[in-house]
Design an enzyme around this catalytic site. Sequence first.
Site: not given
Length: 337
Positions: A243, A272, A291
């Site tokens: 994370r 993000e 990601h």
Amino acid sequence: MQKPKLYVTREIFEDILKKLEQYYEIEVWDKYYPPPYEVLLEKAKQADALLTMLTDRIDANLLQQAKKLRIVAQMAVGFDNIDINTATKLGVYVTNTPGVLTEAVAELTWALILAVARRIVEADHFVRWGEWSRTKTGWHPLMMLGAELKGKVLGIIGLGRIGSRVAEIAVKGFGMKVIYYDVVRREDLEKQLGIEYRDLDTLLQEADIVSIHVPLTKETYHMINEEKLRKMKKGAILINTARGKVVDTEALIKALREGWIAGAGLDVFEEEPLPPHHPLTAFKNVVLVPHIGSATYETRHAMAELVAENLIAFYEGRVPPTLVNKDVVKVRPPGFK
């Protein structure tokens, strides 16, 4: 009986939707980007079930206003975007998709380790942008020197499913020494793989590569901050496929700028999507990917299948197989009756 309404916050595989259509009346958000919070809130008010992604904010406000909502089926392992306590109090079931992501994320972890250690992205740019040609030599003893992995020390923070698979690949595939830190000591894996436990500070001081595999919690938020980064070896590499908020981004930028560590490989970020001119994009010794830890067809389809299993089980009045908030069964039985 009228089918319960399921709102799906992103396009998923057609075969999974067809399977779910046998049980639910489905509406799908058809844009590439996530639905704005205001849209999600209005849809949630009308829904009996939500199929969500990690980018969807399922907070107390939304849960309290979604009076009909009975289940939030998340297509992710993490669920820090969902207010679990509020969901449990309101009798809303929350599920996730653990287990099926292990191989994909572990493989991406190794892709990042190799990319940073052997300067793969930097070397690709060296060729692609004409720098190699401008050197007027096809080979030089000091060109693009990187680091070998055999015999090096890999420090794993978080020895869950993914962390333990990364450790296995390190030992069996690359002949590395593996040390780990976790809140739960895994003596079984210590014996099985020949790995060793360390406290966090010692791990950071000893490891040549540090790979993060912990969930985001209050305890792990900015777990890797300036103090921790200063403890790392000058030639060490930091990898994060867990994370983004586990690492203090500003501290990492400072560490890279001032040369405290040798490089980083990042799949997750505090913000993000990452803005195109973010300071992290300026470093040649940092590999950035958007990601994509679980982004293989096999894994994403398996995640969607598990989401469907959870939703179908709930529809049939069964406890979903990967229920997160297990105490919710004391508040309300599964199902829509």
